[in-house]
Design a protein around this motif. Structure first.
Motif, PDB file in Angstrom:
ATOM      1  N   ILE A  22      -5.740  -0.419  -5.941  1.00  0.00           N
ATOM      2  CA  ILE A  22      -6.189   0.236  -4.717  1.00  0.00           C
ATOM      3  C   ILE A  22      -7.694   0.049  -4.562  1.00  0.00           C
ATOM      4  CG2 ILE A  22      -6.224   2.407  -3.439  1.00  0.00           C
ATOM      5  CD1 ILE A  22      -3.924   3.341  -5.282  1.00  0.00           C
ATOM      6  N   HIS A  48      -5.758   0.412   0.912  1.00  0.00           N
ATOM      7  CA  HIS A  48      -6.738   1.481   0.898  1.00  0.00           C
ATOM      8  C   HIS A  48      -6.026   2.817   1.036  1.00  0.00           C
ATOM      9  CE1 HIS A  48      -8.949  -2.083   2.035  1.00  0.00           C
ATOM     10  NE2 HIS A  48     -10.109  -1.455   1.930  1.00  0.00           N
ATOM     11  N   LEU A  49      -6.711   3.883   0.644  1.00  0.00           N
ATOM     12  CA  LEU A  49      -6.249   5.230   0.962  1.00  0.00           C
ATOM     13  C   LEU A  49      -6.855   5.607   2.308  1.00  0.00           C
ATOM     14  CD1 LEU A  49      -6.581   7.184  -2.422  1.00  0.00           C
ATOM     15  CD2 LEU A  49      -4.595   6.006  -1.483  1.00  0.00           C
ATOM     16  N   GLY A  95      -1.660  -1.704  -3.719  1.00  0.00           N
ATOM     17  CA  GLY A  95      -2.980  -2.117  -3.267  1.00  0.00           C
ATOM     18  C   GLY A  95      -3.374  -1.410  -1.986  1.00  0.00           C
ATOM     19  N   SER A 112       0.830  -1.203   0.000  1.00  0.00           N
ATOM     20  CA  SER A 112       0.000   0.000   0.000  1.00  0.00           C
ATOM     21  C   SER A 112       0.862   1.250   0.000  1.00  0.00           C
ATOM     22  CB  SER A 112      -0.921  -0.005   1.229  1.00  0.00           C
ATOM     23  OG  SER A 112      -0.150  -0.081   2.415  1.00  0.00           O
ATOM     24  N   ASN A 163      -8.609   1.117 -10.996  1.00  0.00           N
ATOM     25  CA  ASN A 163      -8.326   0.580  -9.672  1.00  0.00           C
ATOM     26  C   ASN A 163      -9.538  -0.217  -9.202  1.00  0.00           C
ATOM     27  OD1 ASN A 163      -5.629   1.471  -8.324  1.00  0.00           O
ATOM     28  ND2 ASN A 163      -6.297   3.312  -9.414  1.00  0.00           N
ATOM     29  N   ASN A 192      -3.524   0.720 -10.749  1.00  0.00           N
ATOM     30  CA  ASN A 192      -3.012   0.003  -9.596  1.00  0.00           C
ATOM     31  C   ASN A 192      -4.107  -0.940  -9.109  1.00  0.00           C
ATOM     32  OD1 ASN A 192      -0.195   0.893  -8.635  1.00  0.00           O
ATOM     33  ND2 ASN A 192      -1.152   2.849  -9.140  1.00  0.00           N
TER      34      ASN A 192
END
Length: 611
Positions: free
Chosen positions: A139, A118-119, A116, A94, A161, A137
């Motif tokens: 994500i 999460h934001l 990958g 991440s 994503n 990506n």
């Protein structure tokens, strides 16, 4: 590769070669390094934590390589970092949370990786970020609403994503956004109507998600087509978007909604009346010296740092010629060092010159009301009856003029595009960033200065004009520079925001051709603009700067010609004879960012082909 002994090195650019192997750990010895460019190679291995020891780094470009592993957490140590390009690699895991703590970050590209996670919703608000590219990506999770607080954001690409949830309503706060790319995700819910408030949004792609409901129809949406909304089977609205009309609300529901609305309005009116009564009673009880300020003008103004004439004399060696940086129309500029070791540029006016006092007053008036990352920052002023000086932020890389015409320097295409974007950003802010438009009136390469990170800053506002609100133009004595002056300014003394756009267009053509508009070859009706027009399309490469072509040798020729043609077409459209036919500077910014994206896409394509 032993390079740690190069302790004084400031800029290392090895991009576009066939370098293999890993990044050497000895790179940590480059203590003063400000720019590290290793893009377009075949470098493998990890991003070493030794890179995090380069505390002066302002730009890090490792894109288009075969770098794997994770982005190290220590990246947050690079507090001066403005540009971080790690796209088109093999990075995993991440994105580190503390990457969002880089307070000076202007551009972030992590696209075409395998990132990958999460934001995080706890990421910090980024004040300076304008370019955010996370496409292609892996994500997942929701898009954090805090991104809607990234006020400077112009380019946002989260396409390809696995983002879920809705499009944040807070995106309606991104007033400077030019491009929003969210295609090929798993986004659901309705398209926020708050996006209708984005005045400069030119490119929108929400296709291939799971969005539902009515597509907004006002604001920027009047210019979008069905391509922006493909692959969302539950959308409805204007048939021009390729969707069915939305079902009408039954009459009884309309009636019920009206009743609710009336009740809400009555409640608001009652609240306002109550508040007015309370305020009236409170004021009756207060003494006259307890009044609350009603205007920002009643608060004490922020003061600039006080610098004495003696400190300036000492810092410039009594304005010694060896400290002289340049001479302008109304005075000279010296390099100086203040008592706290801050390096500055001191602009001293020649008071015996006619118009010098007016020039100083104009520049002070403009500079005390504006602040933008692409404008030269004024630190303070120093005045006495016989002396006037502006103390300005020092630009270590000098003027664009120097970089164009000195045999010791040469700019590559990306640098030139970045500079053009920076200058357009400054003009957009001056023209539309406040209630009254500010005109520079003398834009040219000598007034475009470059800092240590090669970020462009527009300076020298000695003949700038402030146009009162709702006024398109004014008349004044012409003081601009021949070759860059718009026709209506030169012949009639008439200025508007389109006057600066003309100067920008000529400067743009000069940046690509490396030919001054005042060159001896241009006589009569034959101008730099006419030269470019005559060269398009068949002989265009004949007028492009030979140094630029040497640097870009080896690139896809057709792609390079296309990019250069698009840039020069912008220059021609900005420098049209009639002001009304010239482009708006905000539209120029959108086009330049598209050209920049195309540049990166072509570079990525070439790299993948080589792989």
């Amino acid at each position: 590769m032993g390079m740690g002994f190069l302790k004084g090195l400031i800029w290392l650019d090895l991009g576009g070669n066939n370098l293999t192997g890993n990044i050497p750990f000895t790179i940590s010895g480059l203590e003063r390094l400000q720019r590290l460019n290793l893009y377009n190679n075949m470098i493998e291995g990890l991003i070493l934590e030794e890179i995090c020891q380069l505390r002066n780094l302002g730009e890090l470009d490792l894109s288009n390589n075969r770098i794997s592993g994770v982005i190290p957490n220590c990246i947050s140590n690079l507090s001066l970092l403005e540009r971080l390009y790690l796209g088109s690699n093999r990075l995993e895991s991440s994105i580190p949370l503390n990457i969002w703590g880089l307070e000076n970050l202007f551009s972030l590209d992590l696209s075409f990786n395998s990132l990958g996670g999460h934001l995080s919703s706890t990421m910090k608000k980024m004040q300076t970020l304008e370019y955010l590219e996370l496409s292609r990506n892996e994500i997942a999770g929701e898009i954090p609403s805090i991104i809607g607080a990234f006020e400077s954001l112009r380019f946002l690409d989260f396409s390809n994503n696995s983002f879920q949830g809705g499009i944040p309503q807070s995106f309606g706060n991104l007033k400077g956004l030019d491009l929003l790319e969210l295609s090929y995700n798993n986004l659901s819910g309705a398209i926020p109507k708050s996006l209708e408030a984005l005045p400069y949004l030119k490119d929108l792609n929400l296709s291939f998600n799971k969005l539902v409901g009515e597509i907004p129809s006002s604001g920027p949406f009047v210019n979008f087509t069905a391509e922006s909304f493909l692959g969302n089977s539950a959308l409805c609205g204007n048939p021009v978007f390729g969707v069915p009309p939305c079902p009408t609300i039954p009459t009884y529901q309309n009636s019920e909604m009206k009743n609710i609305l009336i009740k809400c309005i009555l409640l608001v009116i009652a609240s306002i009346i109550t508040l007015v009564i309370l305020v009236y009673l409170l004021r009756r009880l207060r003494k006259s010296n307890m009044e609350i300020p009603t205007s920002l003008n009643e608060f004490p103004a922020l003061e600039h740092r006080m610098i004495s004439y003696q400190e300036l004399c000492q810092g410039t060696n009594n304005f010694c010629e060896s400290n002289l940086l340049g001479v302008g129309g109304f005075g000279s500029v010296y390099k100086g060092i203040l008592s706290d070791r801050t390096i500055v540029a001191v602009k001293v006016l020649s008071l015996q010159l006619s118009g010098a006092f007016k020039s100083f007053d104009a520049e002070c008036k403009v500079l005390r009301t504006i602040r933008h990352r692409n404008l030269v920052k004024v630190i303070t002023t120093c005045t006495n009856p016989e002396f006037r000086a502006l103390v300005l932020e020092y630009m270590s890389n000098g003027s664009l003029e120097k970089w164009l015409y000195s045999h010791n320097y040469c700019l590559d295409l990306l640098q030139r595009i970045n500079i053009l974007v920076d200058v357009a950003s400054a003009l957009a802010y001056l023209h539309q960033g406040q209630s009254e438009s500010i005109l520079h009136c003398d834009l040219k390469p000598t007034n475009i200065l470059l800092d240590e990170g090669m970020v462009a800053h527009v300076g020298d506002f000695g003949i700038a004009k402030i146009l009162v609100e709702n006024k398109d133009s004014t008349h004044t004595k012409t003081l601009g520079t021949i070759g860059y002056i718009a026709p209506e300014y030169g012949f009639e003394g008439k200025v508007s925001i389109k006057t600066d756009v003309y100067s920008y267009g000529i400067t743009l053509l000069e940046v690509i051709t490396r030919k001054k508009p005042t060159d001896d070859m241009f006589t009569g009706d034959f101008t730099l603009r006419q030269l470019v027009i005559a060269s398009i399309p068949d002989r265009m490469m004949d007028v492009v700067d030979e140094g630029l072509l040497r640097i870009e040798d080896g690139r896809d020729t057709i792609a390079l010609q296309s990019i250069l043609s698009s840039i020069m077409e912008l220059g021609l459209r900005c420098s049209e004879e009639l002001p009304d036919t010239r482009m708006d500077i905000k539209d120029v910014l959108v086009k330049l960012n598209k050209i920049k994206s195309t540049f990166f896409e072509n570079r990525n394509r070439v790299t993948r082909h080589d792989d």
